[in-house]
Design a protein around this motif. Structure first.
Motif, PDB file in Angstrom:
ATOM      1  N   HIS A  17      61.395 -13.628  -4.339  1.00 47.85           N
ATOM      2  CA  HIS A  17      59.993 -13.206  -4.348  1.00 47.85           C
ATOM      3  C   HIS A  17      59.764 -12.060  -3.365  1.00 47.85           C
ATOM      4  CE1 HIS A  17      58.691 -14.923  -0.463  1.00 47.85           C
ATOM      5  NE2 HIS A  17      59.410 -15.994  -0.758  1.00 47.85           N
ATOM      6  N   SER A  18      60.557 -12.023  -2.296  1.00 44.91           N
ATOM      7  CA  SER A  18      60.436 -10.951  -1.311  1.00 44.91           C
ATOM      8  C   SER A  18      61.371  -9.793  -1.627  1.00 44.91           C
ATOM      9  CB  SER A  18      60.721 -11.477   0.093  1.00 44.91           C
ATOM     10  OG  SER A  18      60.588 -10.457   1.056  1.00 44.91           O
ATOM     11  N   SER A  39      51.370 -15.270  -1.240  1.00 50.34           N
ATOM     12  CA  SER A  39      52.407 -16.239  -0.854  1.00 50.34           C
ATOM     13  C   SER A  39      53.599 -16.087  -1.788  1.00 50.34           C
ATOM     14  CB  SER A  39      51.870 -17.662  -0.926  1.00 50.34           C
ATOM     15  OG  SER A  39      51.484 -17.986  -2.252  1.00 50.34           O
ATOM     16  N   GLY A  40      54.732 -16.643  -1.379  1.00 51.72           N
ATOM     17  CA  GLY A  40      55.949 -16.529  -2.174  1.00 51.72           C
ATOM     18  C   GLY A  40      55.962 -17.498  -3.341  1.00 51.72           C
ATOM     19  N   GLY A  41      56.831 -17.216  -4.319  1.00 54.92           N
ATOM     20  CA  GLY A  41      57.010 -18.100  -5.463  1.00 54.92           C
ATOM     21  C   GLY A  41      58.487 -18.263  -5.748  1.00 54.92           C
ATOM     22  N   SER A  42      58.794 -19.004  -6.780  1.00 55.70           N
ATOM     23  CA  SER A  42      60.182 -19.288  -7.144  1.00 55.70           C
ATOM     24  C   SER A  42      60.591 -18.390  -8.309  1.00 55.70           C
ATOM     25  CB  SER A  42      60.316 -20.764  -7.540  1.00 55.70           C
ATOM     26  OG  SER A  42      61.646 -21.087  -7.842  1.00 55.70           O
ATOM     27  N   TYR A  43      61.538 -17.481  -8.045  1.00 58.85           N
ATOM     28  CA  TYR A  43      62.028 -16.538  -9.063  1.00 58.85           C
ATOM     29  C   TYR A  43      63.546 -16.546  -9.085  1.00 58.85           C
ATOM     30  CZ  TYR A  43      57.211 -15.137  -9.239  1.00 58.85           C
ATOM     31  OH  TYR A  43      55.855 -15.171  -9.401  1.00 58.85           O
ATOM     32  N   CYS A  44      64.095 -16.374 -10.289  1.00 58.40           N
ATOM     33  CA  CYS A  44      65.523 -16.570 -10.471  1.00 58.40           C
ATOM     34  C   CYS A  44      66.114 -15.510 -11.403  1.00 58.40           C
ATOM     35  CB  CYS A  44      65.794 -17.958 -11.068  1.00 58.40           C
ATOM     36  SG  CYS A  44      65.326 -19.334  -9.995  1.00 58.40           S
ATOM     37  N   ASN A  45      67.430 -15.606 -11.592  1.00 55.19           N
ATOM     38  CA  ASN A  45      68.119 -14.809 -12.596  1.00 55.19           C
ATOM     39  C   ASN A  45      67.769 -15.336 -13.985  1.00 55.19           C
ATOM     40  OD1 ASN A  45      69.467 -13.185 -10.695  1.00 55.19           O
ATOM     41  ND2 ASN A  45      71.059 -14.734 -10.437  1.00 55.19           N
ATOM     42  N   ASN A  75      60.985 -19.093 -13.043  1.00 55.61           N
ATOM     43  CA  ASN A  75      60.660 -17.837 -13.711  1.00 55.61           C
ATOM     44  C   ASN A  75      61.637 -16.730 -13.341  1.00 55.61           C
ATOM     45  OD1 ASN A  75      58.376 -18.741 -15.123  1.00 55.61           O
ATOM     46  ND2 ASN A  75      57.050 -18.427 -13.345  1.00 55.61           N
ATOM     47  N   ASP A  76      61.899 -15.846 -14.322  1.00 56.81           N
ATOM     48  CA  ASP A  76      62.824 -14.740 -14.092  1.00 56.81           C
ATOM     49  C   ASP A  76      62.195 -13.670 -13.203  1.00 56.81           C
ATOM     50  OD1 ASP A  76      64.331 -16.082 -15.947  1.00 56.81           O
ATOM     51  OD2 ASP A  76      64.206 -14.530 -17.504  1.00 56.81           O
ATOM     52  N   GLU A 126      58.470 -12.963 -15.255  1.00 56.22           N
ATOM     53  CA  GLU A 126      58.185 -14.083 -16.138  1.00 56.22           C
ATOM     54  C   GLU A 126      57.119 -14.965 -15.476  1.00 56.22           C
ATOM     55  OE1 GLU A 126      60.566 -17.464 -18.735  1.00 56.22           O
ATOM     56  OE2 GLU A 126      61.415 -16.792 -16.825  1.00 56.22           O
ATOM     57  N   GLY A 127      56.143 -15.364 -16.235  1.00 52.46           N
ATOM     58  CA  GLY A 127      55.023 -16.114 -15.683  1.00 52.46           C
ATOM     59  C   GLY A 127      53.828 -15.241 -15.387  1.00 52.46           C
TER      60      GLY A 127
END
Length: 286
Positions: free
Chosen positions: A210-211, A219-225, A232-233, A242-243
């Motif tokens: 997220h950063s 605020s931060g979130g959960s992001y992935c490959n 979410n991508d 994504e999202g």
């Protein structure tokens, strides 16, 4: 145009120089004001962009306390006919973003690009300009969105910088959308293992996507490959993630660590996710 005027024009062009400025992150290590000291990064002889300079700040005190050192470097090398490429790692992302948002519209003295022992350059006699001449910015493992490690007290709480690195603090420190039109190319590492329970989504052991991906919000979130089905991508380029969460204005994900091969650390050799930004500088900072 007369011959004398043509000659003067050619002389001005001949003195135009491009520089690559590298802004360190937490812990610092290089001598303040010494643009030839690459202690934080690795061997000084490593190729890392045209006419590279180390913009050393202490990596301990607050961003605002140390920001004059970044402004000094930009005044030295990025005014008049000279132009700069900027590379930054970790909390160096906060320094660069803060500098452009807070001071990028201010009047700057055009200097002679000859620093004294404190890293300050003298006036060239050519007057002033607004802001600095910056071509673009490469950010490796960028901490402008903060780190949950600072939130959780995983780093020494006595460091003023750690207070700045809390996710809510860093995201509210300045207008992250105000880059003065400069593109921030983001290089996001994902070889995170040690703190996987603290950092959301993919991370490089210190900074979550997220950063390092320039994702907007307070605020931060959960992001992935893209291969990860459970969050979410983080999308490539400037597209919303994504999202639906957008990236900050002019923030472009240039590299996403799909193979989870790059951690946060330079390891004394321009290593980790920094190596990807270095490769980009070598290829494109001319």
């Amino acid at each position: 145009m007369g011959a004398a005027a043509v000659g003067l024009g050619l002389a001005a062009l001949a003195h135009a120089t491009n520089y690559t400025l590298w802004v360190n992150g937490r812990t610092g290590g290089g001598q303040l004001g010494n643009y030839a000291d690459f202690t934080y990064w690795g061997p000084a002889g490593t190729a890392a962009g045209v006419n590279k300079k180390a913009v050393n700040w202490d990596g301990y005190n607050s961003i605002s306390n140390q920001n004059y050192l970044v402004r000094n470097a930009l005044d030295c090398y990025c005014t008049g006919s000279n132009w700069c490429y900027i590379g930054a790692h970790s909390a160096g992302n906060l320094q660069v973003g803060y500098t452009l948002a807070m001071y990028g519209g201010s009047s700057r003295t055009i200097t002679n690009a000859s620093p004294n022992s404190s890293g300050v350059c003298g006036a060239s006699g050519a007057g002033t300009q607004t802001g600095w001449n910056i071509k673009w910015v490469d950010i490796a493992g960028g901490a402008a969105g903060g780190s949950e490690l600072a939130d959780a007290g995983s780093w020494a709480l006595s460091e003023p910088l750690v207070s700045d690195l809390k996710t809510s603090t860093s995201r509210a420190m300045y207008d992250h959308n105000q880059t003065r039109g400069k593109i921030f190319y983001m290089f996001a590492g994902a070889k995170g293992t040690l703190y996987s329970g603290i950092l959301p989504g993919q991370d490089d052991e210190a900074i979550a996507y997220h950063s390092s991906g320039g994702v907007s919000g307070s605020s931060g979130g959960s992001y992935c490959n893209a291969s990860d089905w459970f969050c979410n991508d983080l999308t490539m380029g400037t597209a919303a993630n994504e999202g639906g969460r957008a990236k900050w204005t002019n923030h472009n994900v240039q590299f996403r660590d799909n193979n989870e091969a790059y951690n946060h650390y330079t390891n004394g050799g321009w290593g980790g996710i920094v190596s990807r930004a270095v490769a980009d500088m070598v290829a494109n900072a001319q």
